[in-house]
Design an enzyme around this catalytic site. Structure first.
Site, PDB file in Angstrom:
ATOM      1  N   GLU A 165     -26.654   3.003 -64.625  1.00 30.05           N
ATOM      2  CA  GLU A 165     -27.293   1.778 -64.346  1.00 30.05           C
ATOM      3  C   GLU A 165     -26.122   0.804 -63.957  1.00 30.05           C
ATOM      4  O   GLU A 165     -25.985  -0.246 -63.521  1.00 30.05           O
ATOM      5  CB  GLU A 165     -27.848   1.026 -65.695  1.00 30.05           C
ATOM      6  CG  GLU A 165     -28.659   1.847 -65.775  1.00 30.05           C
ATOM      7  CD  GLU A 165     -30.003   1.997 -65.039  1.00 30.05           C
ATOM      8  OE1 GLU A 165     -30.012   0.854 -64.151  1.00 30.05           O
ATOM      9  OE2 GLU A 165     -31.337   2.421 -64.885  1.00 30.05           O
TER      10      GLU A 165
ATOM     11  N   GLU B   2     -23.007  -3.866 -61.929  1.00 33.64           N
ATOM     12  CA  GLU B   2     -22.559  -4.523 -62.537  1.00 33.64           C
ATOM     13  C   GLU B   2     -22.398  -4.172 -63.890  1.00 33.64           C
ATOM     14  O   GLU B   2     -23.041  -2.810 -64.618  1.00 33.64           O
ATOM     15  CB  GLU B   2     -23.741  -4.941 -62.466  1.00 33.64           C
ATOM     16  CG  GLU B   2     -24.666  -5.404 -61.222  1.00 33.64           C
ATOM     17  CD  GLU B   2     -25.873  -6.175 -61.398  1.00 33.64           C
ATOM     18  OE1 GLU B   2     -26.408  -6.673 -62.120  1.00 33.64           O
ATOM     19  OE2 GLU B   2     -26.622  -5.173 -60.573  1.00 33.64           O
TER      20      GLU B   2
ATOM     21  N   LYS C 104     -24.575  -3.863 -67.969  1.00 32.57           N
ATOM     22  CA  LYS C 104     -25.724  -3.009 -67.279  1.00 32.57           C
ATOM     23  C   LYS C 104     -25.193  -2.065 -68.374  1.00 32.57           C
ATOM     24  O   LYS C 104     -24.759  -1.505 -68.673  1.00 32.57           O
ATOM     25  CB  LYS C 104     -25.640  -2.510 -66.089  1.00 32.57           C
ATOM     26  CG  LYS C 104     -26.863  -3.732 -65.288  1.00 32.57           C
ATOM     27  CD  LYS C 104     -28.088  -3.530 -64.650  1.00 32.57           C
ATOM     28  CE  LYS C 104     -28.434  -4.503 -64.152  1.00 32.57           C
ATOM     29  NZ  LYS C 104     -29.539  -3.676 -63.295  1.00 32.57           N
TER      30      LYS C 104
ATOM     31  N   GLU D  33     -36.215  -2.808 -54.056  1.00 33.17           N
ATOM     32  CA  GLU D  33     -35.276  -2.765 -54.446  1.00 33.17           C
ATOM     33  C   GLU D  33     -35.822  -1.430 -53.991  1.00 33.17           C
ATOM     34  O   GLU D  33     -36.222  -0.814 -53.959  1.00 33.17           O
ATOM     35  CB  GLU D  33     -34.889  -2.055 -56.293  1.00 33.17           C
ATOM     36  CG  GLU D  33     -34.510  -3.718 -56.853  1.00 33.17           C
ATOM     37  CD  GLU D  33     -34.289  -4.034 -57.890  1.00 33.17           C
ATOM     38  OE1 GLU D  33     -34.325  -2.474 -58.638  1.00 33.17           O
ATOM     39  OE2 GLU D  33     -34.497  -4.621 -58.963  1.00 33.17           O
TER      40      GLU D  33
END
Ligand SMILES: *[C@@H]1O[C@H](CO)[C@@H](O)[C@H](O)[C@H]1NC(C)=O
Ligand SMILES: *[C@@H]1O[C@H](CO)[C@@H](O)[C@H](O)[C@H]1NC(C)=O
Length: 347
Positions: A326, A318, A321, A270
């Protein structure tokens, strides 16, 4: 890996009275159009497009490897037969079970791997950023999964490994002084010994963004993080570092060697940059980091000047999150629109 180009082939055919010259200008393999980075397909959201659409997006962008955090059956069904390399997670919440029961590991492999024979599995990631007491399950779970794969006739065909958090790294700079935290060493040493024995790489989630915002390597300019520094920023013996990504990767190599382990490769499982929600998080910085990353990884690092296998986090913003940065790591919105222009294929 650099694949040589097949030399230009001139082929002349004499047919009757005519002369036909056929020139195959180049017969490069499709790798020339493969993206240099993979994509992390995180699913902590309730508004993502269907898996089929996401896999088409990977293909449309030339992205030929993907990380799934769990063996999502719709995603695996969509990946079957595509030839896309798959890094799949064994989620943290099943580690205790797989560590303590060989039959449970065999069942997990049967249900999630053997059930998808058309998927090109490359890595099983036994735990992601495991910390605290659960670290004791990682190596036994890796052992049981490794044995289960071997019993299923897949031994050697799939790397069994785990992904470590950047928080396990105590020293990033200078990279030659790279060292894991004292707290994580007792966990990581047996992990690394397993990887050394089985020939699998260590996966590391590495974020120059957080090195910057947490000042984890001192007060370094953001240009060092974004691959835009005009020259060497960190001189480390004979090696000059112009960006934090290389420094972090080489720090992990040094930290591994400091534990007496050699021959274990490092894959960046990542990395990325948020486009909103916090300090230095902007569309422009995210675009700059990720495009420069794509352009850079093929060159490797000062200590290992060959391709660093790398996965960008993440395919999508997303929404489930935590609030703030985030939720803003995506290359794409759930609508499938790009958050910023970026190309994954280098000419
Ligand atoms: C295992 O990982 C290495 C990278 O260290 C890679 O070169 C190799 O292809 C992987 N093996 C398989 C079977 O995917
Ligand atoms: C680990 O502990 C030793 C002994 O206390 C200390 O000298 C060293 O600096 C510590 N290393 C890290 C990375 O914290």
């Amino acid at each position: 890996m650099v694949r040589g180009l097949v030399p230009t082939l001139h082929m002349a055919l004499l047919l009757g009275l005519g002369v036909f010259v056929s020139i195959l200008a180049s017969t490069t393999t499709t790798t020339a159009r493969d993206a240099s980075v993979g994509g992390c397909y995180g699913m902590s959201a309730n508004n993502l497009p269907p898996a089929n659409t996401v896999i088409s997006m990977l293909r449309d962008n030339g992205i030929t490897s993907v990380r799934l955090y769990a063996p999502d059956s719709a995603a695996l069904a969509a990946l079957g037969g595509t030839g896309i390399s798959v890094m799949v997670g064994v989620p943290n919440n099943v580690l205790a079970d797989l560590a303590t029961s060989a039959p449970a590991a065999a069942a997990w492999v049967r249900t999630n791997i053997q059930a998808h024979p058309a998927v090109s599995f490359q890595y099983l990631v036994v735990g992601n950023e495991v910390a605290g007491g659960d670290t004791r399950f990682v190596v036994p779970a890796m052992e049981n999964v490794h044995s289960a794969l071997a019993a299923a006739g897949l031994g050697g065909a799939i790397n069994v490994t785990t992904a470590i958090s950047q928080a396990t790294i105590a020293v990033h700079v200078p990279p030659s002084a790279g060292e894991f935290t004292n707290e994580s060493k007792p966990f990581l040493l047996p992990v690394l010994q397993f990887l050394e024995r089985t020939g699998a790489p260590l996966l590391a989630n590495l974020y120059p963004y957080f090195v910057y915002t947490y000042k984890a390597a001192g007060d370094l300019d953001v240009s060092f993080m974004l691959f835009t520094a005009p020259g060497t920023v960190v001189q480390d013996g004979e090696y000059g570092y112009q960006n934090m990504f290389d420094a972090s990767v080489d720090a992990v190599h040094a930290a591994v060697e400091r534990l007496g382990v050699s021959g274990v490769d490092v894959v960046v499982s990542e990395t990325g940059w948020p486009s909103a929600g916090g300090e230095a998080a902007s569309v422009e910085n995210a675009r700059t980091y990720n495009q420069n990353l794509v352009n850079h990884v093929g060159k490797g690092t000062p200590r290992r000047p060959w391709k660093v296998e790398t996965y960008v986090f993440a395919m999508f913003n997303e929404n489930l999150k935590e609030n703030g940065v985030e939720q803003n790591w995506g290359l794409f919105y759930p609508s499938t629109d790009r958050v910023y222009p970026i190309t994954f294929i280098l000419n």
